[in-house]
Write a protein that holds these residues in place. Structure first.
Motif, PDB file in Angstrom:
ATOM      1  N   ASN A   1      -0.693   1.333  -8.021  1.00  0.00           N
ATOM      2  CA  ASN A   1      -0.955   1.432  -6.302  1.00  0.00           C
ATOM      3  C   ASN A   1      -0.451   0.330  -5.579  1.00  0.00           C
ATOM      4  OD1 ASN A   1      -2.180   3.820  -6.861  1.00  0.00           O
ATOM      5  ND2 ASN A   1      -4.358   3.007  -6.826  1.00  0.00           N
ATOM      6  N   ALA A   2      -0.500  -0.846  -6.179  1.00  0.00           N
ATOM      7  CA  ALA A   2       0.089  -2.011  -5.354  1.00  0.00           C
ATOM      8  C   ALA A   2       1.601  -1.822  -5.170  1.00  0.00           C
ATOM      9  CB  ALA A   2      -0.240  -3.354  -5.864  1.00  0.00           C
ATOM     10  N   CYS A   3       2.243  -1.456  -6.313  1.00  0.00           N
ATOM     11  CA  CYS A   3       3.706  -1.321  -6.384  1.00  0.00           C
ATOM     12  C   CYS A   3       4.110  -0.199  -5.288  1.00  0.00           C
ATOM     13  CB  CYS A   3       4.215  -0.981  -7.757  1.00  0.00           C
ATOM     14  SG  CYS A   3       5.899  -0.706  -7.822  1.00  0.00           S
ATOM     15  N   ILE A   4       3.521   0.816  -5.377  1.00  0.00           N
ATOM     16  CA  ILE A   4       3.717   2.016  -4.442  1.00  0.00           C
ATOM     17  C   ILE A   4       3.540   1.766  -2.877  1.00  0.00           C
ATOM     18  CG2 ILE A   4       2.957   4.163  -3.673  1.00  0.00           C
ATOM     19  CD1 ILE A   4       2.193   4.732  -6.439  1.00  0.00           C
ATOM     20  N   ARG A   5       2.523   1.023  -2.686  1.00  0.00           N
ATOM     21  CA  ARG A   5       2.276   0.406  -1.130  1.00  0.00           C
ATOM     22  C   ARG A   5       3.338  -0.521  -0.915  1.00  0.00           C
ATOM     23  NH1 ARG A   5      -3.111   0.002  -3.036  1.00  0.00           N
ATOM     24  NH2 ARG A   5      -2.620  -2.251  -3.346  1.00  0.00           N
ATOM     25  N   TYR A   6       3.576  -1.299  -1.792  1.00  0.00           N
ATOM     26  CA  TYR A   6       4.898  -2.351  -1.334  1.00  0.00           C
ATOM     27  C   TYR A   6       6.371  -1.665  -1.104  1.00  0.00           C
ATOM     28  CZ  TYR A   6       7.393  -6.833  -1.616  1.00  0.00           C
ATOM     29  OH  TYR A   6       8.278  -7.927  -1.321  1.00  0.00           O
ATOM     30  N   LEU A   7       6.508  -0.594  -1.868  1.00  0.00           N
ATOM     31  CA  LEU A   7       7.757  -0.151  -2.002  1.00  0.00           C
ATOM     32  C   LEU A   7       7.753   0.961  -0.612  1.00  0.00           C
ATOM     33  CD1 LEU A   7       8.771   0.941  -5.494  1.00  0.00           C
ATOM     34  CD2 LEU A   7       9.672  -0.920  -4.258  1.00  0.00           C
ATOM     35  N   THR A   8       6.664   1.495  -0.147  1.00  0.00           N
ATOM     36  CA  THR A   8       6.770   2.230   0.821  1.00  0.00           C
ATOM     37  C   THR A   8       6.834   1.448   2.144  1.00  0.00           C
ATOM     38  OG1 THR A   8       5.449   3.894  -0.296  1.00  0.00           O
ATOM     39  CG2 THR A   8       5.240   3.947   1.974  1.00  0.00           C
ATOM     40  N   SER A   9       5.884   0.387   2.129  1.00  0.00           N
ATOM     41  CA  SER A   9       6.009  -0.320   3.447  1.00  0.00           C
ATOM     42  C   SER A   9       6.945  -1.277   3.710  1.00  0.00           C
ATOM     43  CB  SER A   9       4.509  -1.264   3.469  1.00  0.00           C
ATOM     44  OG  SER A   9       4.741  -2.243   2.358  1.00  0.00           O
ATOM     45  N   LYS A  10       7.767  -1.762   2.604  1.00  0.00           N
ATOM     46  CA  LYS A  10       8.880  -2.642   2.743  1.00  0.00           C
ATOM     47  C   LYS A  10      10.389  -1.767   2.833  1.00  0.00           C
ATOM     48  CE  LYS A  10       6.407  -6.242   3.232  1.00  0.00           C
ATOM     49  NZ  LYS A  10       5.148  -5.589   3.313  1.00  0.00           N
ATOM     50  N   GLY A  11      10.137  -0.381   2.666  1.00  0.00           N
ATOM     51  CA  GLY A  11      11.254   0.321   2.765  1.00  0.00           C
ATOM     52  C   GLY A  11      12.474   0.017   3.361  1.00  0.00           C
ATOM     53  N   PRO A  12      12.475  -0.195   4.690  1.00  0.00           N
ATOM     54  CA  PRO A  12      13.559  -0.526   5.622  1.00  0.00           C
ATOM     55  C   PRO A  12      14.327  -1.777   5.170  1.00  0.00           C
ATOM     56  CG  PRO A  12      11.792  -0.033   6.919  1.00  0.00           C
ATOM     57  CD  PRO A  12      11.182  -0.186   5.596  1.00  0.00           C
ATOM     58  N   PHE A  13      13.765  -2.741   4.412  1.00  0.00           N
ATOM     59  CA  PHE A  13      14.265  -3.744   4.000  1.00  0.00           C
ATOM     60  C   PHE A  13      14.648  -3.989   2.559  1.00  0.00           C
ATOM     61  CE2 PHE A  13      10.675  -4.684   7.265  1.00  0.00           C
ATOM     62  CZ  PHE A  13      11.509  -4.931   8.128  1.00  0.00           C
ATOM     63  N   LEU A  14      14.641  -2.743   1.964  1.00  0.00           N
ATOM     64  CA  LEU A  14      14.940  -2.631   0.468  1.00  0.00           C
ATOM     65  C   LEU A  14      16.345  -2.044   0.199  1.00  0.00           C
ATOM     66  CD1 LEU A  14      11.516  -1.825  -0.857  1.00  0.00           C
ATOM     67  CD2 LEU A  14      12.497  -3.881  -0.695  1.00  0.00           C
TER      68      LEU A  14
END
Length: 457
Positions: A360-373
């Motif tokens: 869940n932590a990984c999913i939240r991080y990838l989703t919230s920081k998507g524009p900078f990835l």
């Protein structure tokens, strides 16, 4: 050598007295009032590399005003007892070891000429002109094709109670659950956050995802990996006193000095902290400069490894291949698809709430920081995608000195050591010391330089 220096100073004093008796020069003080009364025999002590000597000089006086000592300006004597060269030695010893060790090293070389508190005061004084030095310096220009990279990070420094920020001091004063130890989840509230910034130039170095992450099963064959961008003209800056907004503004000032016309491509590397992202975007908007924010890929890997242990047992070698597959997908522009794949796998595996924490932590991080990835664009354009420069600066500038065992810092001492270590890392110590001596001479001895003499001991 001490006796030779003492004899030299005594000879200068005799010549000054003879000239004062015969020529009676007009001596004007900083207040532009003439001093007409001569008084001989005034003296002060000066601690040098060779020991402590006595400087005798003439005082020119006027009722109701401070004395003027022309010899002080001619010798460029410091405000404190210790010579500038001795102060420089104290600074060099203090930035690499504790103040106790620095005092011992200086006294071992020069004799008992200084104490620990005096070393601390000299270090604080030595850092006073660093900001002015960098504001007056013009960076070497680069071509428009050279990348301009900015990076910001923070690290806590253990402070004395009176040096903590108000919120931290309030948390430290709050009684804990236990008297003799911290409870689970409690923090000692002893640190003040120091913010560090790095600005450097780099030539673009296009790469492929497989140049960054080895494919599942490891690398095979002899295909050479394409190297990443190499940092040049690196500039480091940090502060314990100033907040993150001020440090970020200073970093943007340095970047604009390198590219005043905003013709180069600005790449900003961060670790994903929301507060830093907001400050960076606000500063860029104020300056009307286009920036490209890239989140450190190493942080993404840490979240992927956290998710991997939701699906694998501890120590399972298969977890490495699982991380490699998803990391390569993210580097190819599939951060959103990776988050969806991890969520689907978690649902199909019927994981419990505790088992799903890493996923869940990984999913939240990838989703919230998507524009900078958007690593696919960064790799194609040859941008850096890791914050190794600023992470190394945090270890070198703070951990190696400010985080030594038992250290408890005041604001002035921590700020001075941090800025001096950054200055030395930038390779600017020699230029700064000349700048500082000139400014210190102007502050202490206003008016024309009487002979341009400076004491080298």
């Amino acid at each position: 050598m001490r006796q030779l220096l003492q004899d030299h100073l005594d000879l200068r004093a005799l010549r000054e007295e003879q000239a004062a008796r015969t020529q009676r020069p007009l001596v004007v003080g900083p207040d532009r009032l003439a001093r007409t009364r001569l008084e001989m025999g005034h003296q002060r002590h000066l601690a040098t590399l060779f020991g402590t000597v006595t400087v005798r000089r003439c005082a020119w006086r006027r009722p109701g005003t401070a004395n003027v000592y022309p010899a002080d300006a001619a010798l460029s004597l410091p405000r404190r007892r210790h010579s500038y060269t001795l102060a420089r030695l104290a600074v060099l010893e203090s930035v690499r070891a504790s103040f106790d060790a620095a005092t011992e090293a200086v006294c071992r070389r020069c004799g008992p000429v200084i104490g620990k508190r005096q070393v601390e005061d000299l270090v604080v004084d030595a850092a006073a002109d660093i900001d002015s030095f960098y504001q007056a310096r013009i960076p070497t220009p680069c071509t428009a094709d050279t990348l301009l990279v900015l990076s910001v990070d923070g690290k806590g420094v253990v402070m004395r109670p009176d040096a903590l920020r108000p919120a931290t001091a309030k948390a430290a004063a709050r009684p804990g659950l236990f008297r003799t130890r911290l409870a689970s989840g409690e923090k000692p509230a002893r640190k003040r956050m120091a913010t560090l910034a790095a600005v450097y130039d780099a030539e673009s170095a296009p790469r492929r995802p497989h140049d960054v992450i080895a494919p599942p099963g490891g690398r095979h064959g002899r295909r050479r990996l394409r190297p990443g961008p190499h940092a040049t003209a690196k500039w480091l800056y940090g502060s314990v006193i100033d907040d993150a907004a001020t440090v970020i503004k200073t970093a943007f000032d340095q970047a604009e000095a390198r590219d005043p016309g905003h013709r180069r491509r600005w790449v900003v590397l961060v670790d994903g902290a929301r507060h830093q992202l907001d400050l960076i975007q606000t500063e860029a908007a104020v300056r009307r400069v286009t920036i490209h924010i890239v989140i450190d890929f190493v942080h993404v890997l840490e979240y992927l490894w956290g998710a991997a242990w939701s699906f694998h047992k501890s120590g399972d070698p298969a977890a490495e291949d699982w991380v490699a597959v998803h990391a390569l997908r993210i580097l190819s522009g599939g951060a959103r698809h990776t988050a969806e794949a991890i969520d689907t796998q978690a649902r199909s595996s019927n994981l419990t709430g505790l088992q799903r924490q890493g996923a869940n932590a990984c999913i939240r991080y990838l989703t919230s920081k998507g524009p900078f990835l958007c690593y696919e664009h960064a790799l194609t354009a040859g941008w850096p995608i890791a914050t190794g420069v600023i992470e190394g600066a945090c270890r070198h500038l703070i951990a190696d000195r400010l985080d030594i065992t038992g250290a408890r810092w005041g604001l002035a001492g921590a700020e001075a050591i941090l800025k001096l270590r950054a200055l030395i890392s930038n390779g600017d110590l020699e230029a700064y010391w000349r700048f500082r001596l000139a400014h210190e001479h102007h502050r202490l001895h206003q008016g024309p330089d009487r002979g341009g003499y400076s004491l080298a001991a």
